[in-house]
Design a protein around this motif. Structure first.
Motif, PDB file in Angstrom:
ATOM      1  N   ASP A   1       0.814  -1.223   0.000  1.00 52.49           N
ATOM      2  CA  ASP A   1       0.000   0.000   0.000  1.00 52.49           C
ATOM      3  C   ASP A   1       0.844   1.269   0.000  1.00 52.49           C
ATOM      4  O   ASP A   1       0.297   2.374  -0.087  1.00 52.49           O
ATOM      5  CB  ASP A   1      -0.907   0.029   1.234  1.00 52.49           C
TER       6      ASP A   1
ATOM      7  N   ASN B   1      -1.934  -9.941  -2.551  1.00 54.17           N
ATOM      8  CA  ASN B   1      -2.549  -8.621  -2.487  1.00 54.17           C
ATOM      9  C   ASN B   1      -3.405  -8.390  -3.723  1.00 54.17           C
ATOM     10  O   ASN B   1      -2.943  -8.592  -4.849  1.00 54.17           O
ATOM     11  CB  ASN B   1      -1.486  -7.526  -2.417  1.00 54.17           C
TER      12      ASN B   1
ATOM     13  N   SER C   1      -5.845  -5.284  -5.347  1.00 56.08           N
ATOM     14  CA  SER C   1      -6.240  -3.891  -5.168  1.00 56.08           C
ATOM     15  C   SER C   1      -7.106  -3.427  -6.332  1.00 56.08           C
ATOM     16  O   SER C   1      -6.958  -3.896  -7.468  1.00 56.08           O
ATOM     17  CB  SER C   1      -5.020  -2.990  -5.037  1.00 56.08           C
TER      18      SER C   1
ATOM     19  N   SER D   1      -8.529   0.377  -7.962  1.00 52.67           N
ATOM     20  CA  SER D   1      -8.377   1.825  -7.880  1.00 52.67           C
ATOM     21  C   SER D   1      -8.953   2.466  -9.126  1.00 52.67           C
ATOM     22  O   SER D   1      -9.017   1.856 -10.200  1.00 52.67           O
ATOM     23  CB  SER D   1      -6.906   2.215  -7.723  1.00 52.67           C
TER      24      SER D   1
ATOM     25  N   TYR E   1      -9.248   3.854  -3.723  1.00 51.82           N
ATOM     26  CA  TYR E   1      -8.221   2.811  -3.731  1.00 51.82           C
ATOM     27  C   TYR E   1      -8.602   1.819  -2.644  1.00 51.82           C
ATOM     28  O   TYR E   1      -8.881   2.196  -1.500  1.00 51.82           O
ATOM     29  CB  TYR E   1      -6.835   3.383  -3.444  1.00 51.82           C
TER      30      TYR E   1
ATOM     31  N   ASN F   1      -7.573  -2.196  -1.083  1.00 50.39           N
ATOM     32  CA  ASN F   1      -6.624  -3.307  -1.129  1.00 50.39           C
ATOM     33  C   ASN F   1      -6.915  -4.309  -0.012  1.00 50.39           C
ATOM     34  O   ASN F   1      -7.227  -3.921   1.125  1.00 50.39           O
ATOM     35  CB  ASN F   1      -5.192  -2.786  -0.983  1.00 50.39           C
TER      36      ASN F   1
ATOM     37  N   ARG G   1      -7.386  -2.110   3.352  1.00 49.37           N
ATOM     38  CA  ARG G   1      -7.228  -0.653   3.306  1.00 49.37           C
ATOM     39  C   ARG G   1      -8.201  -0.063   2.301  1.00 49.37           C
ATOM     40  O   ARG G   1      -8.388  -0.589   1.200  1.00 49.37           O
ATOM     41  CB  ARG G   1      -5.808  -0.265   2.919  1.00 49.37           C
ATOM     42  N   SER G   2      -8.814   1.064   2.693  1.00 47.56           N
ATOM     43  CA  SER G   2      -9.710   1.799   1.818  1.00 47.56           C
ATOM     44  C   SER G   2      -9.370   3.277   1.901  1.00 47.56           C
ATOM     45  O   SER G   2      -9.489   3.886   2.968  1.00 47.56           O
ATOM     46  CB  SER G   2     -11.174   1.575   2.225  1.00 47.56           C
TER      47      SER G   2
ATOM     48  N   SER H   1      -7.814   1.648   7.563  1.00 47.78           N
ATOM     49  CA  SER H   1      -7.135   0.354   7.435  1.00 47.78           C
ATOM     50  C   SER H   1      -7.505  -0.523   8.616  1.00 47.78           C
ATOM     51  O   SER H   1      -7.735  -0.040   9.735  1.00 47.78           O
ATOM     52  CB  SER H   1      -5.619   0.527   7.358  1.00 47.78           C
TER      53      SER H   1
END
Length: 1011
Positions: free
Chosen positions: A194, A292, A294, A296, A305, A307, A328-329, A346
């Protein structure tokens, strides 16, 4: 009527003035055609300007059809474009090729590196993610001058970080971490995938804006955000394994038996025909993997974004496992053109199975090889042989699990009524729950468990211990930033107010005789008559006022000044306030006419800068100045029993801030068409009113008690050097190589009460470090060993000035010690300072190349000038403890009279320079080879990018230390909370190898895909 006419006149003038302004429109994109939001567009030589919208578009009223527009943005080369009468301009920005032009994150804002007056280092996220590391700080090891990273191989551990030396004896020597505005001291919850950049504020001038928590430097982490355009999906993964990078070879049965006959000739050797390798019994190759995913993208209204990351790391010690899930946002909402709302959140959940290094790893080093690990389903009884407990039994009968949840986030509103003014109000929260359950199973010393009965390794009752903690920390920031350019003048002013509060509750309880089934591991299932419990907590608050001005004239004369007023509840009310000013000056010499007009211009860029600042430190327990009392105590007065009260301890009621004052001078340059860049820094960082624990005189109570007071001062001073060469041979081939070097000198300059501080206990040897004036913090203070008595003649010849034996009870094969004070008697006054764990220099080297789709990178790291105390070798309580194979081959025997290694290492062996070894090492820290598939191939399957790679961490280490690793950091977190997580090794006792978690070597393969 007059007022109406005046209003009409003003409106007419304004309308006529606007007639002279022509609108210019356009788009700003990158080289791949993606829009770039937030680009600053300014009319050159004026204060008129705007920023590009999320879709890359902009509109700007320009007073002159022949004006020049200046486009600038973080990480891109600035462009100046003459209008030449045009009303529409589309611009493509190229990534910045010069580190000096790049923008770095500073406290509460950003600055171009060329405009900085302080010492700030920066590492891009892509340099971190290419390495198989779990924590971001491990990924910057060796990449920045002045930043020392000491890592451990333990899963889930946080590396120890020192910015420009050890900055505190007691009040925490770790830097402050700022993650998207959230202040914390633990970043194990941050997914390295991130991260966009990590910026390290090294000097007091750049870090002073964070005041109270910045005395040991600040590491600012910026995470990814969405870009306007189509949704981008990426998947990154890696798989591999870890293994021990270096293992100390222990004596086999033959070597051990020969040694045992010398030191304990009456010991009965067990009848087993075995030669056990205890390390092989508890160590393994640990599998690891990361995944991971993600998403975006965005538009002119919303940028997003998101993840999700999953990591597993099986440690190299059996039963030591670590799993982590991160989410995470980061979302940005453009409510209006002037108003923006941002939410960055997060979440982390980790699950850790710990091993008890005291009971397992230490015993593995000491266990006798003549005892079998297991045989016919039963454990070898090492304790019956007068030895330590069987470490495999200890491991198998212990279950220690930690579950932790962390929620961390920042939300803020940002309002810009004019292009030159930005108002922001943010609320950051760091909240977590810490749950640890440790079950010690029952086992008895009988035939059902051991090969032979006897010994003392047994646990007649099972025990369940449960630890629960929850903590919350919030921070409210309010800032106003004014930024304007007036011709040759560039001004940025910041004012702000912050408030912070922390609270935590800790509960620990235990019961015995809990059933062995994990379904019944609850306290209620145990014997209520064996209950024990304790609870604790913490609460503190801070309030701060801050201000900063950055001024530049013609981009060559630079000024930065800041001031921060902090108030902390950790100090008495009279000493609660702290005032922390800082100032920095810069001169861009390359902008002077005598440099520009020179026929022999050497430098593309040359800047001289200097700074000074003061920062505070309050990282101590919240109750150190609060007196507590014991009540209900019985005492007699005039023969009558009475209940009374006494003070529980002695506290310094005048406790005050520990303050660091630092000045810094630096020179930055770029030459040979910006291919060679470099930086030289000198710093002098003095800590005054240092907080230390001082022993209480016996006259005032228990002589073993201590209290905390401002009793010390010390200094870190040194030089930093950085060089980097970057060159493009062709469009398909570029390469880079460089390095950094740090020279640091640490010295205690005063202990106000004159008491040296003794720490670092090693078994029966007692403390082996002393912190005293004129020496580095935590220096080894031991006897000076002068080799070994090779024979009786050597014993007889070792005499004082009066001809008397210095060691009258010594025998051939014993270590001999120098009478350093010359008084004819060996005592504590003969101890000497024998160096410290703090290196005199540390360095990093890096190289990389890209050829078409192939990329290769190499990172080296090392240090020199520090010492390590081989405490595990000195820690001997039993004659039957095993020895190292190298010592078995070199030790003194009648037939092999060694002059360097004694015949026996016993618990009574004095702490001496014999155990002090060099900590110098040089390591290939990381090597990565990758290949990116050609764009022409990927276009056919609608994929943006595919890269595969092979990587290895810690591939080899060249060292002189005979132990496991020259890097030592405490591996198990203390059970005192996730927010207060610190490495438990104090700077006063660092560098003693007792029961280390070995440094690991990693091999991994990975895949990066962008759709």
């Amino acid at each position: 009527m007059k007022s109406c006419l005046l209003l009409l006149y003003l409106l007419l003038v304004a309308r006529l003035a606007m007639a002279f302004y022509a609108p210019v429109k356009g788009m700003v994109k990158d080289k791949d055609g993606n829009p770039i939001p937030g680009v600053t567009i300014q009319v050159k030589g004026t204060s008129l300007g705007t920023v590009s919208q999320p879709d890359g578009s902009f509109t700007l009223n320009v007073p002159d059809a022949n004006a020049t527009l200046v486009f600038s943005y973080i990480g891109y080369e600035p462009q100046e474009i003459p209008l030449a009468g045009r009303a529409t301009i589309d611009v493509t920005l190229a990534p910045s090729s010069s580190q000096l032009e790049q923008v770095v994150v500073v406290g509460y804002g950003t600055r171009r590196k060329r405009d900085l007056t302080g010492a700030i280092g920066s590492v891009k996220g892509e340099e971190i993610t290419r390495q198989p590391v779990n924590t971001a700080t491990q990924g910057i090891q060796g990449k920045l001058a002045g930043v020392q990273i000491i890592s451990s191989g333990a899963p889930g551990s946080q590396p120890q970080v020192r910015v420009r030396g050890t900055g505190s004896m007691l009040a925490g020597a770790e830097p402050l971490y700022v993650v998207d505005g959230v202040l914390t001291n633990d970043i194990r919850n941050i997914n390295t995938a991130d991260i966009v950049t990590m910026d390290v504020l090294k000097d007091a001038s750049s870090a002073a804006i964070y005041g109270v928590r910045a005395a040991n430097g600040v590491i600012i982490i910026t995470t990814k955000r969405g870009q306007a355009g189509k949704m981008e999906v990426s998947y990154n993964m890696s798989v591999g394994w870890r293994e021990v990078a270096n293992l100390v070879k222990m004596a086999n049965s033959t070597q051990y038996t020969a040694y045992l006959k010398d030191v304990a000739p009456n010991a009965a050797i067990p009848p087993y025909n075995v030669s056990s390798d205890w390390y092989d019994a508890i160590l393994r190759k640990g599998f690891q993997q990361t995944h991971n995913v993600s998403l975006s993208g965005g538009n002119d209204k919303v940028l997003y974004y998101f993840n999700v990351g999953y990591l597993t790391d099986a440690g190299i010690v059996n039963r030591n496992n670590y799993d982590r899930l991160t989410v995470r946002s980061n979302t940005e909402y453009n409510i209006t053109k002037e108003l923006k709302f941002v939410a960055q959140l997060s979440f982390m959940h980790n699950n850790t199975d710990y091993v008890d290094l005291q009971g397992i790893y230490n015993n593995t080093y000491r266990a006798a090889p003549v005892i079998p690990v297991m045989q016919n389903g039963k454990y070898g009884n090492t304790s019956a042989f007068g030895n330590v407990g069987n470490p495999v039994l200890t491991s198998d009968k212990t279950n220690d699990n930690l579950k932790e949840n962390r929620l961390q986030g920042t939300t803020y509103l940002e309002y810009s009524p004019w292009t030159f003014l930005k108002l922001r109000s943010s609320l950051s929260v760091n909240q977590g729950n810490f749950n640890r359950k440790r079950y010690n199973a029952k086992y008895l010393n009988d035939e059902s468990t051991f090969l032979v009965a006897g010994g003392n390794q047994q646990r007649p009752e099972s025990q369940l211990t449960i630890v629960k903690e929850q903590g919350t920390e919030w921070l409210w920031d309010n800032t106003a930033t004014y930024q304007q350019r007036f011709g040759d003048h560039d001004l940025t002013a910041l004012v702000g107010f912050t408030a912070q509060k922390y609270s935590a509750d800790y509960v620990e309880a235990a019961r015995r005789n809990v059933p062995s089934s994990s379904d019944l591991w609850y306290l209620i299932a145990g014997d209520p008559n064996t209950s024990t419990n304790t609870s604790d907590g913490d609460k503190y608050a801070r309030r701060s006022l801050l201000a900063r001005i950055n001024y530049g004239y013609r981009d060559k004369y630079l000024l930065s000044a800041s001031f921060r007023n902090d108030a902390s509840s950790r100090f008495p009310s009279d000493n609660r306030q702290g005032y922390f000013p800082a100032v920095g000056l810069g001169w861009v010499i390359s902008e002077e006419d005598f440099m520009k007009n020179s026929d022999r211009q050497i430098f593309d860029f040359l800047k001289l800068r200097g700074s000074w600042g003061r920062i505070g430190n309050d990282n101590i327990a919240s109750n150190l100045y609060i007196l507590t009392a014991n009540s209900g105590l019985l005492y007699f007065f005039n023969g009558v029993a009475t209940l009374g009260t006494n003070l529980a301890d002695i506290k310094d009621r005048n406790l005050k801030w520990e303050t660091t004052e630092e000045y810094d001078v630096g020179l930055e340059f770029s030459t040979l068409k910006k291919r060679l860049t470099g930086e030289v820094n000198y710093y002098n960082k003095k800590t005054i009113d240092a907080l230390v624990n001082v022993r209480i005189p016996g006259l005032l109570g228990d002589p073993d008690n201590e209290y905390t007071t401002n009793a010390g001062s010390f200094v870190n001073k040194g030089w930093e050097f950085t060089l980097q060469w970057r060159d493009n041979i062709s469009e398909d081939f570029n390469y880079t190589f460089g390095g950094n070097l740090t020279l640091n000198e640490n010295e205690v300059t005063g202990l106000n009460q004159g008491q040296p501080l003794f720490r670092g206990g090693v078994g029966q040897q007692g403390p082996v470090t002393q912190t005293a004036s004129g020496h580095p913090i935590g220096s080894f203070y031991v006897y000076d060993a002068a080799g070994v008595f090779v024979d009786q003649a050597a014993v007889d010849a070792w005499v004082n000035k009066d001809g008397q034996k210095l060691q009258p009870t010594a025998q051939p094969g014993d270590l001999r010690y120098r009478d350093t004070d010359g008084n004819g008697v060996l005592n504590d006054n003969d101890k000497i300072f024998a160096g410290s764990y703090q290196p005199k220099l540390y360095y990093g080297l890096n190289a990389g190349l890209n050829y078409k789709g192939i990329d290769l990178s190499l990172d080296f790291y090392g240090n020199a000038g520090n010492k390590i105390y081989n405490g595990k070798k000195a820690f001997r309580y039993e004659l039957t403890d095993n020895i190292e194979a190298s010592y078995a081959d070199k030790r003194w025997t009648p037939t092999r009279p060694s002059s360097t290694d004694p015949k026996a290492l016993l618990g009574s062996t004095r702490a001496s320079t014999y155990f002090v070894e060099s900590g110098n090492f040089f390591r290939l820290n990381n090597v990565t080879l990758g290949y990116s598939l050609p764009k022409s191939w990927l276009d056919r399957i609608k994929i943006e990018r595919v890269r595969v790679y092979l990587t290895s961490q810690n591939l080899f280490t060249v060292k002189r230390f005979s132990g496991f690793s020259p890097e030592m950091v405490s591996s198990n977190p203390k059970a005192d909370g996730f927010l207060s997580l610190q490495n438990s090794t104090s700077p006063l006792e660092a560098g003693i190898e007792l029961m280390p978690y070995p440094t690991t070597r990693t091999y991994a393969a990975g895949l990066n895909v962008i759709f």
